[in-house]
Design a protein around this motif. Structure first.
Motif, PDB file in Angstrom:
ATOM      1  N   SER A   1      18.792  58.203  63.559  1.00 32.20           N
ATOM      2  CA  SER A   1      18.555  58.181  64.947  1.00 32.20           C
ATOM      3  C   SER A   1      19.976  58.027  65.521  1.00 32.20           C
ATOM      4  CB  SER A   1      17.956  56.651  65.200  1.00 32.20           C
ATOM      5  OG  SER A   1      18.688  55.681  64.733  1.00 32.20           O
ATOM      6  N   ASP A   2      21.023  58.335  64.816  1.00 27.24           N
ATOM      7  CA  ASP A   2      22.230  58.150  65.169  1.00 27.24           C
ATOM      8  C   ASP A   2      23.230  59.088  64.499  1.00 27.24           C
ATOM      9  OD1 ASP A   2      24.112  57.623  66.895  1.00 27.24           O
ATOM     10  OD2 ASP A   2      24.456  55.288  66.770  1.00 27.24           O
ATOM     11  N   ARG A   3      24.134  59.763  65.051  1.00 24.05           N
ATOM     12  CA  ARG A   3      24.985  60.524  64.114  1.00 24.05           C
ATOM     13  C   ARG A   3      26.419  60.145  64.740  1.00 24.05           C
ATOM     14  NH1 ARG A   3      23.319  66.493  65.355  1.00 24.05           N
ATOM     15  NH2 ARG A   3      24.632  67.056  63.442  1.00 24.05           N
ATOM     16  N   PRO A   4      27.260  60.186  63.346  1.00 30.30           N
ATOM     17  CA  PRO A   4      28.801  59.929  63.920  1.00 30.30           C
ATOM     18  C   PRO A   4      29.491  60.892  64.853  1.00 30.30           C
ATOM     19  CG  PRO A   4      28.536  60.361  61.425  1.00 30.30           C
ATOM     20  CD  PRO A   4      26.970  60.779  62.148  1.00 30.30           C
ATOM     21  N   ALA A   5      30.287  60.250  65.649  1.00 34.33           N
ATOM     22  CA  ALA A   5      30.937  61.088  66.705  1.00 34.33           C
ATOM     23  C   ALA A   5      31.360  62.236  66.426  1.00 34.33           C
ATOM     24  CB  ALA A   5      31.899  59.888  67.393  1.00 34.33           C
ATOM     25  N   SER A   6      32.089  62.302  65.251  1.00 32.94           N
ATOM     26  CA  SER A   6      32.786  63.553  64.897  1.00 32.94           C
ATOM     27  C   SER A   6      31.917  64.665  64.592  1.00 32.94           C
ATOM     28  CB  SER A   6      33.772  63.338  63.449  1.00 32.94           C
ATOM     29  OG  SER A   6      32.675  62.711  62.392  1.00 32.94           O
ATOM     30  N   THR A   7      30.644  64.407  63.875  1.00 29.75           N
ATOM     31  CA  THR A   7      29.856  65.192  63.654  1.00 29.75           C
ATOM     32  C   THR A   7      29.332  65.864  65.017  1.00 29.75           C
ATOM     33  OG1 THR A   7      28.953  64.198  61.450  1.00 29.75           O
ATOM     34  CG2 THR A   7      27.465  65.694  62.570  1.00 29.75           C
TER      35      THR A   7
ATOM     36  N   SER B   1      23.131  56.178  72.332  1.00 34.12           N
ATOM     37  CA  SER B   1      24.072  56.657  73.304  1.00 34.12           C
ATOM     38  C   SER B   1      24.804  57.731  72.960  1.00 34.12           C
ATOM     39  CB  SER B   1      25.030  55.374  73.569  1.00 34.12           C
ATOM     40  OG  SER B   1      25.538  54.992  72.492  1.00 34.12           O
ATOM     41  N   SER B   2      25.245  58.071  71.584  1.00 33.44           N
ATOM     42  CA  SER B   2      25.960  59.025  71.284  1.00 33.44           C
ATOM     43  C   SER B   2      25.170  60.267  71.258  1.00 33.44           C
ATOM     44  CB  SER B   2      26.316  58.792  69.599  1.00 33.44           C
ATOM     45  OG  SER B   2      25.340  58.690  68.996  1.00 33.44           O
ATOM     46  N   VAL B   3      23.943  60.313  70.952  1.00 31.55           N
ATOM     47  CA  VAL B   3      23.145  61.786  70.960  1.00 31.55           C
ATOM     48  C   VAL B   3      22.816  62.026  72.440  1.00 31.55           C
ATOM     49  CG1 VAL B   3      20.913  62.372  70.723  1.00 31.55           C
ATOM     50  CG2 VAL B   3      21.938  61.195  68.741  1.00 31.55           C
ATOM     51  N   ARG B   4      22.540  61.022  73.397  1.00 28.96           N
ATOM     52  CA  ARG B   4      22.499  60.970  74.974  1.00 28.96           C
ATOM     53  C   ARG B   4      23.850  61.759  75.652  1.00 28.96           C
ATOM     54  NH1 ARG B   4      18.256  60.258  77.553  1.00 28.96           N
ATOM     55  NH2 ARG B   4      16.351  59.261  76.664  1.00 28.96           N
TER      56      ARG B   4
END
Length: 342
Positions: free
Chosen positions: A142-148, A178-181
């Motif tokens: 459900s979440d992915r690292p910001a760098s990725t 929030s990162s995906v959005r």
């Protein structure tokens, strides 16, 4: 020898190298027409490279060879080596090029093992840079690292500039990431379509229906790059099935009884709970942390007024949120929480 080195500033170097002190002495000899032999004793490269030769009338002096003649002499072995390598390259090409058509049909060469995240990312970047039709991705969790996500954003913009469309499949919890959005907000909506699913999906990336990437190790540090047409076609069909069952991100997906405010994520968790899975298994299948999973369970219990996990299971069935489990399936209390209260 030591005094000459100190006077000229010359330092030891390879035989085929011309150092700065030697160049200065060579220039001096060219301007004067000759140079005392004693001055060049500390710069043997001048004689090694045949830039100076003895004065035939006075052995104590050295005369310079014209630069054009010196250059032609020095380049002779280099030219010979280049010619030999060109002949070798031509011979190898003539021998092996006719066999490329045979090797192209070898299915073993259509699967490449990529070891290490840098190698995987480099291959993905290269493939994305040539995309012209469509990029399909299924992403677990459900979440992915910001760098990725930054790398994915750069690749998305590259593909869009070349006219490619992008489709993403995430798991339901990604709707609240929030990162995906943030990533999705930076990609033009007309080029990007996103759906979410309750299924546990593994990473799958397909580019132009010509090359696909799948993990080859549990930690995803190794991947397979697949270019065999039959395999890529099969993986594309799998993706289309997932896509058809997934829910568009724009839809406010509620999979519960009309009067029950249960989100799609909580509905999926409820279904897994009634199938008998414990919290850590549910969290893994949903691609969320155990803590987040338990938070959703607590909200379910609060919404339905459940007093225990067993009571929650009965209320989930009674409300119609999930179907009644078979006789062999019951909602198990979480063994990590002895109070059975979620």
């Amino acid at each position: 020898m030591g005094s000459n080195e100190g006077r000229s500033g010359h330092h030891p170097h390879t035989q085929n190298e011309l150092c700065e002190p030697a160049l200065r002495l060579y220039e001096k000899a060219l301007r004067a027409g000759r140079i005392p032999r004693s001055e060049i004793a500390g710069a043997p490269c001048l004689t090694d490279l045949a830039l100076l030769h003895p004065d035939p009338w006075d052995d104590s002096w050295m005369r310079p060879v014209p630069p054009s003649a010196a250059l032609a002499h020095l380049l002779q072995p280099v030219s010979r080596e280049i010619d030999e390598r060109l002949r070798l390259a031509t011979a190898l090409s003539r021998s092996l090029f006719p066999l490329t058509a045979v090797a192209h049909d070898d299915p073993n060469l259509a699967i490449t093992v990529l070891e290490g995240v840098p190698a995987i990312q480099a291959s993905l970047n290269e493939a994305t840079a040539t995309a012209t039709d469509e990029i399909l991705t299924a992403q677990p969790g459900s979440d992915r690292p910001a760098s990725t996500l930054q790398e994915a954003l750069a690749n998305a913009h590259t593909a869009i500039r070349r006219g490619a469309r992008i489709r993403h499949i995430y798991q339901h919890p990604a709707r609240y990431s929030s990162s995906v959005r943030d990533y999705l907000s930076q990609v033009p909506a007309q080029h990007l379509h996103v759906r979410t699913t309750e299924l546990t999906v593994e990473r799958l990336i397909i580019i132009d229906r010509e090359v696909a990437y799948i993990p080859a190790s549990p930690d995803r540090s190794t991947a397979l790059r697949i270019s065999h047409p039959a395999l890529v076609s099969y993986l594309t069909q799998v993706y289309e099935v997932l896509w058809a069952q997934a829910v568009p991100l724009a839809e406010n997906h509620q999979a519960a009884a009309p009067d029950t405010p249960v989100t799609a994520v909580q509905h999926s968790i409820a279904r897994l709970l009634t199938e008998g899975h414990v919290d850590d298994v549910v969290a893994r299948k949903m691609g969320i942390s155990v803590r987040t999973c338990r938070s959703h369970i607590a909200k379910l219990m609060q919404t339905l007024g459940a007093t225990s996990r067993t009571h929650l299971g009965a209320l989930l069935v009674e409300s119609g949120i999930v179907e009644a489990p078979g006789a062999e399936r019951t909602l198990r209390p979480n063994p990590a929480r002895a109070d059975d209260s979620g």
